[in-house]
Write a protein that holds these residues in place. Structure first.
Motif, PDB file in Angstrom:
ATOM      1  N   GLY A  35      -0.821 -10.907 -11.107  1.00  0.00           N
ATOM      2  CA  GLY A  35       0.110 -12.021 -11.063  1.00  0.00           C
ATOM      3  C   GLY A  35       1.518 -11.594 -11.438  1.00  0.00           C
ATOM      4  O   GLY A  35       2.267 -11.053 -10.634  1.00  0.00           O
ATOM      5  N   PHE A  36       1.886 -11.827 -12.700  1.00  0.00           N
ATOM      6  CA  PHE A  36       3.184 -11.359 -13.188  1.00  0.00           C
ATOM      7  C   PHE A  36       3.138  -9.855 -13.439  1.00  0.00           C
ATOM      8  O   PHE A  36       4.150  -9.174 -13.335  1.00  0.00           O
ATOM      9  N   THR A  37       2.004  -9.332 -13.799  1.00  0.00           N
ATOM     10  CA  THR A  37       1.811  -7.888 -13.938  1.00  0.00           C
ATOM     11  C   THR A  37       1.863  -7.242 -12.561  1.00  0.00           C
ATOM     12  O   THR A  37       1.347  -7.789 -11.593  1.00  0.00           O
ATOM     13  N   GLU A  38       2.491  -6.060 -12.470  1.00  0.00           N
ATOM     14  CA  GLU A  38       2.614  -5.381 -11.181  1.00  0.00           C
ATOM     15  C   GLU A  38       2.082  -3.960 -11.280  1.00  0.00           C
ATOM     16  O   GLU A  38       2.187  -3.304 -12.319  1.00  0.00           O
ATOM     17  N   GLY A  39       1.525  -3.488 -10.165  1.00  0.00           N
ATOM     18  CA  GLY A  39       1.025  -2.127 -10.096  1.00  0.00           C
ATOM     19  C   GLY A  39       2.129  -1.128  -9.824  1.00  0.00           C
ATOM     20  O   GLY A  39       3.278  -1.485  -9.562  1.00  0.00           O
ATOM     21  N   SER A  40       1.779   0.153  -9.841  1.00  0.00           N
ATOM     22  CA  SER A  40       2.778   1.221  -9.753  1.00  0.00           C
ATOM     23  C   SER A  40       3.137   1.622  -8.328  1.00  0.00           C
ATOM     24  O   SER A  40       4.091   2.366  -8.124  1.00  0.00           O
ATOM     25  N   ASP A  41       2.406   1.149  -7.312  1.00  0.00           N
ATOM     26  CA  ASP A  41       2.685   1.554  -5.933  1.00  0.00           C
ATOM     27  C   ASP A  41       4.018   0.988  -5.456  1.00  0.00           C
ATOM     28  O   ASP A  41       4.400  -0.134  -5.814  1.00  0.00           O
ATOM     29  N   ILE A  42       4.733   1.759  -4.599  1.00  0.00           N
ATOM     30  CA  ILE A  42       6.048   1.326  -4.120  1.00  0.00           C
ATOM     31  C   ILE A  42       6.190   1.431  -2.603  1.00  0.00           C
ATOM     32  O   ILE A  42       7.250   1.129  -2.060  1.00  0.00           O
ATOM     33  N   GLY A  43       5.139   1.843  -1.894  1.00  0.00           N
ATOM     34  CA  GLY A  43       5.245   2.037  -0.458  1.00  0.00           C
ATOM     35  C   GLY A  43       5.907   3.372  -0.121  1.00  0.00           C
ATOM     36  O   GLY A  43       6.231   4.173  -1.010  1.00  0.00           O
ATOM     37  N   ALA A  44       6.109   3.612   1.158  1.00  0.00           N
ATOM     38  CA  ALA A  44       6.715   4.862   1.612  1.00  0.00           C
ATOM     39  C   ALA A  44       7.462   4.610   2.915  1.00  0.00           C
ATOM     40  O   ALA A  44       7.084   3.733   3.693  1.00  0.00           O
ATOM     41  N   PRO A  45       8.555   5.359   3.154  1.00  0.00           N
ATOM     42  CA  PRO A  45       9.287   5.185   4.409  1.00  0.00           C
ATOM     43  C   PRO A  45       8.424   5.651   5.585  1.00  0.00           C
ATOM     44  O   PRO A  45       7.525   6.481   5.411  1.00  0.00           O
TER      45      PRO A  45
END
Length: 288
Positions: A35-45
Motif C-alpha cells: 500500500g503505502f510501503t513500496e518495493g525496491s524495483d524501478i523498471g528499466a529503459p
C-alpha cells in the motif's frame, strides 16, 4: 505503541535478511505490491510508466474532515539503476465543524514535485533489494488545513524488499524522513515540520497477478525541520491489494486505520490532530 514498533520492525528486518537467495526469473515487480510501503524495483529503459495516485485522508477529532490528494506521475528509468519521475499534485478538502479549523470546501492544483530513485542493489545481488528514494516538491495548499500556502518539502526514504517465496510471498520495509516549510496566505511567519515513518508489509500471491497482504505503519510528527519538538505519533494497520488488470496495466489499494497513537500534552489514545483516523490509497498505472 513503542512495544508494538519494537516487535514489528525487528520481525520485518529478520524476514528480509534471513530468507534464502532466490532466482530472478519469476517476473515479480515489487514496487506496487503493497500500500503505502513500496518495493525496491524501478523498471528499466526504454519502458516508461504513467501512474495515477489518489490518497484520501478521513477523520479528525471532531466534525467532518475529508482530504483527497491526487498525483499524476510519469516514471522514466534512465538506466536499470536510476529513475526520474516528475509529477503534478491536486487536492480537494471538505471541512465541517473540525475544532481549530474553519469550514471550507476547496479543490485546486496543489503543486508539483520531482522524484528520483537510485537502486543501490537488487535482490539477486544481496539478501534484500535496496533503493534510495528522494522527492522534492513545491505546494500551493497547506496539507493540514487546505488553506492557500507557499511551501517546499523534501522527503528521503530507504525502500527494502525480500521475496520470501519466489513469486509468491514478498515482504517490504520502508524508512522515511520528510521535512517541509510553508507560509500560509495572510499569516506572517513560516510553518516548519518534519516527520519520521517506518512501514512494513507482507503480500501473498492468490492468483495470476493478484496479491493480498497486510501493512503496518508507525509515524511520528515534529515541529521544526530537524525533529525539534515532538507533536504526535500514530500507528496504522490495514489490508493491501494488488491486481494486474492487463499485461500493461495494474492497480493497488490499501485502507489503513489508526489503531493507536498519542498527541503531545494530550491524554488521548489517538492522535487525530497531526494525523487522520483513516488513510486510503488507490494507484492505477500503465506501462508503455
Amino acid at each position: 505503541m513503542k512495544r508494538l514498533l519494537s516487535r514489528f520492525a525487528p520481525l520485518l528486518a529478520a524476514v528480509l535478511l534471513s530468507a534464502p537467495a532466490l532466482a530472478s526469473d519469476h517476473g515479480v515487480d515489487t514496487e506496487h505490491l503493497f500500500g503505502f510501503t513500496e518495493g525496491s524495483d524501478i523498471g528499466a529503459p526504454p519502458e516508461k510508466e504513467l501512474e495515477s495516485e489518489t490518497t484520501a485522508r478521513l477523520g479528525k477529532r471532531g466534525g467532518a474532515f475529508r482530504a483527497v490528494d491526487s498525483a499524476l506521475v510519469l516514471k522514466v528509468p534512465l538506466s536499470d539503476r536510476f529513475r526520474l519521475a516528475p509529477g503534478l499534485a491536486f487536492a480537494g478538502y471538505t471541512l465541517r465543524g473540525v475544532p481549530g479549523l474553519d469550514d471550507r470546501e476547496v479543490a485546486a492544483l496543489a503543486g508539483g514535485f520531482i522524484e528520483t530513485r537510485a537502486r543501490i542493489f537488487t535482490r539477486e545481488e544481496a539478501p534484500f533489494g535496496l533503493t534510495l528514494n528522494t522527492v522534492v516538491g513545491a505546494s500551493r495548499l497547506d496539507a493540514a488545513t487546505g488553506l492557500g500556502a507557499r511551501g517546499v518539502s523534501v522527503e528521503a526514504g530507504l525502500l527494502m524488499d525480500r521475496e520470501i517465496v519466489p513469486g509468491e510471498v514478498v515482504a517490504g520495509l520502508n524508512l522515511v524522513y520528510a521535512l517541509g516549510r510553508s507560509r500560509l496566505d495572510g499569516i506572517a511567519g513560516d510553518q516548519q515540520a518534519s516527520n519520521l515513518e517506518v512501514s512494513g508489509a507482507v503480500a501473498k500471491r492468490f492468483g495470476p497477478g493478484f496479491f493480498l497482504g497486510l501493512e503496518a505503519r508507525y509515524l511520528r510528527a515534529y515541529s521544526g525541520l530537524g525533529l525539534d519538538r515532538f507533536a504526535g505519533q500514530a500507528v496504522y494497520l490495514g489490508p493491501t491489494l494488488y491486481k494486474e488488470l492487463t499485461e500493461e496495466t495494474w492497480m493497488s489499494f490499501t485502507w489503513g486505520t489508526q489503531v493507536s497513537g498519542s498527541e503531545a500534552r494530550a491524554g488521548e489514545d489517538r492522535d487525530l490532530t497531526n494525523f487522520d483516523r483513516h488513510q486510503v490509497r488507490l494507484r492505477i498505472g500503465t506501462h508503455f
